[in-house]
Design an enzyme around this catalytic site. Sequence first.
Site, PDB file in Angstrom:
ATOM      1  N   SER A 119      -7.518 -30.485  45.682  1.00  0.00           N
ATOM      2  CA  SER A 119      -8.064 -29.931  46.695  1.00  0.00           C
ATOM      3  C   SER A 119      -9.241 -30.618  47.183  1.00  0.00           C
ATOM      4  O   SER A 119      -9.952 -31.235  46.946  1.00  0.00           O
ATOM      5  CB  SER A 119      -8.415 -28.531  46.600  1.00  0.00           C
ATOM      6  OG  SER A 119      -7.492 -27.518  46.299  1.00  0.00           O
TER       7      SER A 119
HETATM    8  N1  SAH Z   1      -6.726 -26.242  41.763  1.00  0.00           N
HETATM    9  C1  SAH Z   1      -6.012 -27.393  41.976  1.00  0.00           C
HETATM   10  C2  SAH Z   1      -5.232 -27.635  43.215  1.00  0.00           C
HETATM   11  C3  SAH Z   1      -3.906 -28.024  42.917  1.00  0.00           C
HETATM   12  S1  SAH Z   1      -2.754 -27.967  44.288  1.00  0.00           S
HETATM   13  C4  SAH Z   1      -7.059 -28.719  42.011  1.00  0.00           C
HETATM   14  O1  SAH Z   1      -8.353 -28.574  41.991  1.00  0.00           O
HETATM   15  O2  SAH Z   1      -6.623 -29.704  41.694  1.00  0.00           O
HETATM   16  C5  SAH Z   1      -1.861 -26.693  43.875  1.00  0.00           C
HETATM   17  C6  SAH Z   1      -1.280 -26.429  42.470  1.00  0.00           C
HETATM   18  O3  SAH Z   1      -0.535 -25.116  42.723  1.00  0.00           O
HETATM   19  C7  SAH Z   1      -0.129 -27.413  42.427  1.00  0.00           C
HETATM   20  O4  SAH Z   1      -0.117 -28.210  41.152  1.00  0.00           O
HETATM   21  C8  SAH Z   1       1.207 -26.589  42.115  1.00  0.00           C
HETATM   22  O5  SAH Z   1       2.179 -27.380  41.247  1.00  0.00           O
HETATM   23  C9  SAH Z   1       0.703 -25.386  41.696  1.00  0.00           C
HETATM   24  N2  SAH Z   1       1.754 -24.332  42.104  1.00  0.00           N
HETATM   25  C10 SAH Z   1       2.552 -23.989  43.109  1.00  0.00           C
HETATM   26  N3  SAH Z   1       3.146 -22.790  42.968  1.00  0.00           N
HETATM   27  C11 SAH Z   1       2.434 -22.248  41.755  1.00  0.00           C
HETATM   28  C12 SAH Z   1       2.890 -20.962  41.041  1.00  0.00           C
HETATM   29  N4  SAH Z   1       3.938 -20.320  41.578  1.00  0.00           N
HETATM   30  N5  SAH Z   1       2.435 -20.917  39.707  1.00  0.00           N
HETATM   31  C13 SAH Z   1       1.515 -21.580  39.489  1.00  0.00           C
HETATM   32  N6  SAH Z   1       1.019 -23.048  39.901  1.00  0.00           N
HETATM   33  C14 SAH Z   1       1.717 -23.294  41.294  1.00  0.00           C
END
Ligand code: SAH
Length: 215
Positions: free
Chosen positions: A64
């Site tokens: 993010s």
């Molecule tokens: N918090 C992360 C942001 C990652 S982007 C960071 O600091 O890097 C969002 C993430 O949510 C992705 O890795 C995606 O695979 C995950 N995601 C999407 N849908 C999801 C779900 N239903 N349960 C768990 N993770 C999910």
Amino acid sequence: MEDNYRHKGLRNKLIEKLIEKGITDEKVLSAIRSVPRHWFMDSSFLQFAYEDKAFPIGSGQTISQPYTVAVQTSLLNIKKGDKVLEVGTGSGYQSCVLIALGAKVYTIERQRKLYLKTKEFMQKIGYRVKYATYGDGFLGLPAFAPFDKIIVTAAAPVIPEALKEQLKVGGVLVIPTGEGTQKMLRLTKTDEHNFETEEFGDFKFVPLLRGKADD
Ligand code: SAH
């Protein structure tokens, strides 16, 4: 893992940018100042690590944008010892910022490879989550509920009921909701069945998808 004066200097510049954009919470700013964001990216992308931008981390996902991390973390109003559920582990960066604030972090990722890679990486850099798991965040983590705070770091088409249920009374859920661009919502659980909802601007996240993925 190196974190030298150049990296710290770049991080201080990023903090100045976040302040210019309206982030005021000193604790959140110092947590972001303390976590070496460049560790979460391939070393050839160092110049991007301290720009205020989201960045690809593989498996079609992104780390993010620092401003987004700062806003979501500020909205959570973390107190030392808070039990926090994060949906969407991704790179682990947001988890580390929460850990730096003294939270006990439980985190879920739906992509198996990313979950495995990030779990190993977090151990290597010495940030300890309480519990990391591979699963569908729509369902929350009933075995460990209730939580003081819940943060969703992917775009939710609807607010998952399970997450509302798994919050303590007085707890808050910070979740970007909607398709295309998302409204950042903060739900505060006022009693067993009621929530107060506040809205905090537009953001853009990768989608929150149902079910687990094996890649
Ligand atoms: N918090 C992360 C942001 C990652 S982007 C960071 O600091 O890097 C969002 C993430 O949510 C992705 O890795 C995606 O695979 C995950 N995601 C999407 N849908 C999801 C779900 N239903 N349960 C768990 N993770 C999910």
